[in-house]
Design an enzyme around this catalytic site. Sequence first.
Site, PDB file in Angstrom:
ATOM      1  N   VAL A  12       1.051  -1.402   0.132  1.00 41.87           N
ATOM      2  CA  VAL A  12       0.107  -0.080   0.133  1.00 41.87           C
ATOM      3  C   VAL A  12       0.711   1.322  -0.085  1.00 41.87           C
ATOM      4  CG1 VAL A  12      -1.539   1.498   1.494  1.00 41.87           C
ATOM      5  CG2 VAL A  12      -2.130  -1.026   1.041  1.00 41.87           C
ATOM      6  N   THR A  33      -5.607  -0.218   7.513  1.00 37.12           N
ATOM      7  CA  THR A  33      -6.748  -0.864   8.049  1.00 37.12           C
ATOM      8  C   THR A  33      -6.838  -1.113   9.366  1.00 37.12           C
ATOM      9  OG1 THR A  33      -7.053  -1.905   5.827  1.00 37.12           O
ATOM     10  CG2 THR A  33      -8.396  -2.621   7.540  1.00 37.12           C
ATOM     11  N   LEU A  65      -7.184  -0.653  -2.872  1.00 35.16           N
ATOM     12  CA  LEU A  65      -6.508  -1.283  -3.949  1.00 35.16           C
ATOM     13  C   LEU A  65      -6.570  -2.793  -3.868  1.00 35.16           C
ATOM     14  CD1 LEU A  65      -3.412  -2.325  -2.931  1.00 35.16           C
ATOM     15  CD2 LEU A  65      -2.963  -0.027  -3.323  1.00 35.16           C
ATOM     16  N   GLU A 102      -4.057  -6.093  -5.072  1.00 37.93           N
ATOM     17  CA  GLU A 102      -2.996  -6.618  -5.278  1.00 37.93           C
ATOM     18  C   GLU A 102      -2.993  -7.252  -6.739  1.00 37.93           C
ATOM     19  OE1 GLU A 102      -0.730  -8.978  -2.551  1.00 37.93           O
ATOM     20  OE2 GLU A 102      -1.224  -7.431  -0.822  1.00 37.93           O
ATOM     21  N   ASN A 147     -14.494  -5.190   2.776  1.00 30.76           N
ATOM     22  CA  ASN A 147     -13.663  -6.378   2.825  1.00 30.76           C
ATOM     23  C   ASN A 147     -14.467  -7.811   3.308  1.00 30.76           C
ATOM     24  OD1 ASN A 147     -11.566  -5.339   1.578  1.00 30.76           O
ATOM     25  ND2 ASN A 147     -10.221  -5.657   3.132  1.00 30.76           N
ATOM     26  N   PHE A 152     -16.657 -11.020  -8.067  1.00 29.79           N
ATOM     27  CA  PHE A 152     -16.687 -11.794  -6.875  1.00 29.79           C
ATOM     28  C   PHE A 152     -17.652 -12.854  -6.595  1.00 29.79           C
ATOM     29  CE2 PHE A 152     -13.382  -8.747  -5.993  1.00 29.79           C
ATOM     30  CZ  PHE A 152     -12.688  -9.271  -5.100  1.00 29.79           C
ATOM     31  N   CYS A 178      -5.400  -9.386   3.378  1.00 27.34           N
ATOM     32  CA  CYS A 178      -6.435  -8.666   3.731  1.00 27.34           C
ATOM     33  C   CYS A 178      -7.847  -9.296   4.463  1.00 27.34           C
ATOM     34  CB  CYS A 178      -7.062  -7.428   2.828  1.00 27.34           C
ATOM     35  SG  CYS A 178      -5.595  -6.324   2.674  1.00 27.34           S
TER      36      CYS A 178
HETATM   37  N1  LIG Z   1      -2.066  -5.072   0.490  1.00 25.15           N
HETATM   38  C1  LIG Z   1      -3.226  -5.029   0.396  1.00 25.15           C
HETATM   39  O1  LIG Z   1      -3.641  -5.453  -0.648  1.00 25.15           O
HETATM   40  C2  LIG Z   1      -4.043  -3.864   0.925  1.00 25.15           C
HETATM   41  C3  LIG Z   1      -5.177  -3.231   0.605  1.00 25.15           C
HETATM   42  C4  LIG Z   1      -5.749  -2.376   1.428  1.00 25.15           C
HETATM   43  C5  LIG Z   1      -5.282  -2.005   2.440  1.00 25.15           C
HETATM   44  N2  LIG Z   1      -4.325  -2.584   3.101  1.00 25.15           N
HETATM   45  C6  LIG Z   1      -3.825  -2.214   4.422  1.00 25.15           C
HETATM   46  O2  LIG Z   1      -2.933  -1.487   4.249  1.00 25.15           O
HETATM   47  C7  LIG Z   1      -1.803  -1.794   5.415  1.00 25.15           C
HETATM   48  C8  LIG Z   1      -0.447  -2.215   4.837  1.00 25.15           C
HETATM   49  O3  LIG Z   1      -0.528  -3.202   4.314  1.00 25.15           O
HETATM   50  P1  LIG Z   1       0.702  -3.814   3.261  1.00 25.15           P
HETATM   51  O4  LIG Z   1      -0.006  -5.002   2.699  1.00 25.15           O
HETATM   52  O5  LIG Z   1       1.142  -2.594   2.477  1.00 25.15           O
HETATM   53  O6  LIG Z   1       1.872  -4.244   4.363  1.00 25.15           O
HETATM   54  P2  LIG Z   1       3.186  -4.532   4.099  1.00 25.15           P
HETATM   55  O7  LIG Z   1       3.474  -5.425   5.171  1.00 25.15           O
HETATM   56  O8  LIG Z   1       3.613  -5.042   2.846  1.00 25.15           O
HETATM   57  O9  LIG Z   1       4.124  -3.196   4.461  1.00 25.15           O
HETATM   58  C9  LIG Z   1       4.112  -2.591   5.656  1.00 25.15           C
HETATM   59  C10 LIG Z   1       5.397  -1.703   5.694  1.00 25.15           C
HETATM   60  O10 LIG Z   1       5.564  -0.731   6.903  1.00 25.15           O
HETATM   61  C11 LIG Z   1       6.817  -0.798   7.335  1.00 25.15           C
HETATM   62  N3  LIG Z   1       6.689  -0.427   8.905  1.00 25.15           N
HETATM   63  C12 LIG Z   1       6.426  -0.788   9.868  1.00 25.15           C
HETATM   64  N4  LIG Z   1       6.488  -0.057  10.981  1.00 25.15           N
HETATM   65  C13 LIG Z   1       7.081   1.195  10.362  1.00 25.15           C
HETATM   66  C14 LIG Z   1       7.247   2.343  10.997  1.00 25.15           C
HETATM   67  N5  LIG Z   1       7.230   2.556  12.295  1.00 25.15           N
HETATM   68  N6  LIG Z   1       7.909   3.265  10.098  1.00 25.15           N
HETATM   69  C15 LIG Z   1       8.287   2.956   9.001  1.00 25.15           C
HETATM   70  N7  LIG Z   1       8.027   1.766   8.408  1.00 25.15           N
HETATM   71  C16 LIG Z   1       7.225   1.010   9.113  1.00 25.15           C
HETATM   72  C17 LIG Z   1       7.473  -2.166   7.246  1.00 25.15           C
HETATM   73  O11 LIG Z   1       8.647  -2.455   7.321  1.00 25.15           O
HETATM   74  C18 LIG Z   1       6.647  -2.610   5.662  1.00 25.15           C
HETATM   75  O12 LIG Z   1       7.385  -2.371   4.873  1.00 25.15           O
HETATM   76  C19 LIG Z   1      -2.597  -2.698   6.443  1.00 25.15           C
HETATM   77  O13 LIG Z   1      -3.270  -2.120   7.532  1.00 25.15           O
HETATM   78  C20 LIG Z   1      -3.409  -3.634   5.243  1.00 25.15           C
HETATM   79  O14 LIG Z   1      -4.382  -4.074   5.791  1.00 25.15           O
HETATM   80  C21 LIG Z   1      -3.648  -3.388   2.475  1.00 25.15           C
END
Ligand SMILES: NC(=O)c1ccc[n+]([C@@H]2O[C@H](COP(=O)([O-])OP(=O)(O)OC[C@H]3O[C@@H](n4cnc5c(N)ncnc54)[C@H](O)[C@@H]3O)[C@@H](O)[C@H]2O)c1
Length: 428
Positions: A11, A123, A151, A153, A206, A247, A258
Amino acid sequence: MKVAVIGTGYVGLTTAVSLAMNGHQVIGVDLDEAKIVKLRQGISPIYEPGVEGALNQVLNSGALSFTTKLAEAQDADVFFVCVGTPEAADGTADLRYVYSAVAAIEGMQQAAPKRRIVVIKSTVPVGTGDQVAELLSGCPELTVASNPEFLREGSALADALAPSRIVIGAGDPGTSEVVEELYKAVDAPRVVTTRANAELIKYASNAFLATRISFMNELSRLSAALGTDIVTIANGMGLDSRIGPEFLRAGVGYGGSCFPKDTIALLQLAAQNGISLGILEQVRTVNATQPVWFLEQLQPFVPDCRGKRIAVLGLAFKPDTDDIREAPSLAILQALEEKGAAVYAYDPIAADAVRQKFPNVSYTKTAEEAVQGAHAALLITEWKQCVELPWEQLYESMAQPVLLDGRNAWPAQIVKQAGFHYVGVGKS
Ligand SMILES: NC(=O)c1ccc[n+]([C@@H]2O[C@H](COP(=O)([O-])OP(=O)(O)OC[C@H]3O[C@@H](n4cnc5c(N)ncnc54)[C@H](O)[C@@H]3O)[C@@H](O)[C@H]2O)c1
């Protein structure tokens, strides 16, 4: 506008790149040094179509930079929090990364106060934005907004550049106006509301999508028993404008970072408030049992898996991503190993990540290689490389021509004509 994006995962990276493409000056911040080194070199740490090209474009134009030090982002007006919110041991959302990012912003604000906005894109359970605002109440120039991300993936950048909607929750109009301004270049409907509403819109969306999938998966079991065809049924249902076509695809279950964690987090949030969400409980049960039900279809062809070679095609939780978090393939591999099968698996991108969890599986370089000598081939993720196959050649190479199509993506008529025993999901 000057924007900092904290967390550069799926994200955060997509958000940073899309904001930079839309004319903002963006700095991406992550604690993971290895990730930042790669990003600075224009190498995307994740497999996501279009992201690496766009990343290089905005790096070269100077619109995007990266750092491990939040202090280097202190000029920013808006701080997007895009850190992970994984499932805690009790099923609730683990907010430790969110709170640690917020604490870091607070420290910066105390050292050098100015008007700044914290936008929570991660989230988070309903009430988190309000709690963060309460925590930051000692910093009056720092306000908090919720801006959940929708979004998908596999098409993350395209979705970020052309989202279905932009949801903004804020405690005051000034804050929501600044966040709206950030998205000025994006043509999408806006929902401007409270932080709590914005947070629940994300979980409800979701949970509803997961419900549609589990509904079709459960129905597919009946469809298989009745000898009807769930694909035709889904087509017929989806033409109803009240239902829509998305879906409705039956398969081996949903996975990813998610739906599994967000459905359990919503159930926990409901329980904490004395509410039982029975439908959602069942959604999770169907999803947990769907891979087991799917594997039962193997029984007539391979009554005893011990020592039998089984091919598993596709490991990522869906095509066009390297993400294996909660992928149904993991449950399938686990069950096949427990049954004593000799498993040969193929995935164009995600094999290395799965290898760490299942070192005894043999990973092949092509789908054809995995299928060679197999007593059955299972389609788990419908990558193009796993779907478009030389059927006559495969028929000759298998020990037994059995195909279990976990995504209803193989050409049923063609493979049957080629002589295969073909079993889809929810078909006779
Ligand atoms: N992946 C998806 O499809 C998606 C879609 C919508 C919402 N989300 C939500 O978005 C959020 C992030 O998901 P993601 O899949 O990108 O996670 P991810 O695990 O891919 O990335 C999280 C990143 O945050 C970094 N991080 C953690 N603590 C930190 C800090 N204090 N300072 C700086 N960096 C830090 C980690 O090193 C990591 O690179 C979640 O809450 C998820 O539920 C994800």
